[in-house]
Motif scaffolding. Structure first.
Motif: not given
Ligand SMILES: Nc1ncnc2c1ncn2[C@@H]1O[C@H](COP(=O)(O)OP(=O)(O)OP(=O)(O)O)[C@@H](O)[C@H]1O
Ligand SMILES: [Mg+2]
Length: 248
Positions: A51-58, A74-81, A228-233, A241-247
């Motif tokens: 969550y922190n990586s996708i929130i920071s990237a945004k 870039d964010l090649p995958e969530p967790g890695y920037m 944290y999930q709520k902030v991302a949402n 959300k589609k890109k990071w497969k957030l459901d």
């Protein structure tokens, strides 16, 4: 991930910084470790790094759009920037729109008092000295930055605050305060680095007054990762959300 993870350059309390084949770029791994109180309180919280990586990237992308130079590539995958490698300036640059946290323990402000203009506070990022609060003269005497650097840092920080505060208020979140770190890139530019996440910001839900950040962990309350999930949402658009497969 099609990025070769090189040697570990640095392991902090919440992130690992890896070399890449490009000497001017690093790969930052956002770990699930969560700490508070100078690292005294420590836990592992599944999905926190994600969550922190996708929130920071945004937030970094949003700031790039308004002309703020950031480390983000870039964010090649969530967790890695993937980031521009920076020579970090050891300052914790804290911006306060509302009195909360350590400010209330140290000074006679009213709980929730608002600041116009916001307060910018600079602490020395140095665990040995327990991150003491600095003033301009001490920063100059320690050689951490020049007077011109400080003025530039102040102006960029105010712009970051205006941009994020408006973005968050439009989405029903109050933005009491946040901490950022800057560094210098290969060309000597002052660039925003590190992260902007619920680990380093306060976010409050305007309607429910719910706390949606690391204060929950500091106080030993439940529902940390859900916050944290709520902030991302709240901050990510449908495409992200589609890109990071957030459901959600
Ligand atoms: N773009 C960047 N290039 C190089 N280093 C960076 C960059 N962004 C952040 N850093 C540094 O990487 C480390 C990130 O790890 P983390 O946040 O876990 O460390 P920390 O525990 O806060 O700090 P420290 O261990 O340095 O006291 C920090 O030292 C941070 O200053
Ligand atoms: Mg850190």
């Amino acid at each position: 991930m099609n990025i070769d993870k090189g040697n570990l350059l640095y392991r902090g309390k919440a992130k690992d910084v890896y070399q890449t084949s490009n000497p001017n770029q690093v790969l930052v791994k956002f770990r699930d470790d969560i700490t508070a109180g100078d690292g005294e309180k420590k836990e592992v919280m599944g999905l926190k790094g994600y969550y922190n990586s996708i929130i920071s990237a945004k937030f970094f992308q949003l700031l790039e759009e308004v002309g703020v130079k950031t480390q983000y590539i870039d964010l090649p995958e969530p967790g890695y920037m993937l980031c521009h490698k920076l020579d970090m300036i050891p300052l914790e640059v804290i911006t306060r729109n509302l009195a909360a946290g350590s400010l209330l323990r140290r000074f006679p402000f009213q709980d929730g008092q608002t600041f116009h203009p916001p307060i910018i506070q600079m602490d020395y990022k140095n665990d040995e000295y327990h991150d003491p609060m600095l003033n301009d003269d001490i920063i100059l005497a320690l050689g951490l930055a020049t007077a011109d650097d400080l003025e530039e840092i102040r102006q960029i920080t105010l712009k970051i605050n205006r941009t994020l505060k408006t973005f968050l208020e439009d989405r029903g979140l109050i933005f009491p305060d946040f901490k950022i770190e800057y560094g210098r890139d290969v060309d000597g530019n002052i660039v925003l680095g590190d992260e902007i996440s619920p680990d380093t910001c306060r976010f409050w839900d305007r309607e429910t007054c719910d706390v949606l950040d690391k204060d929950l962990f500091r106080k030993g309350e439940s529902g940390v990762i859900e916050a944290y999930q709520k902030v991302a949402n709240i901050i990510l658009d449908d495409e992200d959300k589609k890109k990071w497969k957030l459901d959600f």
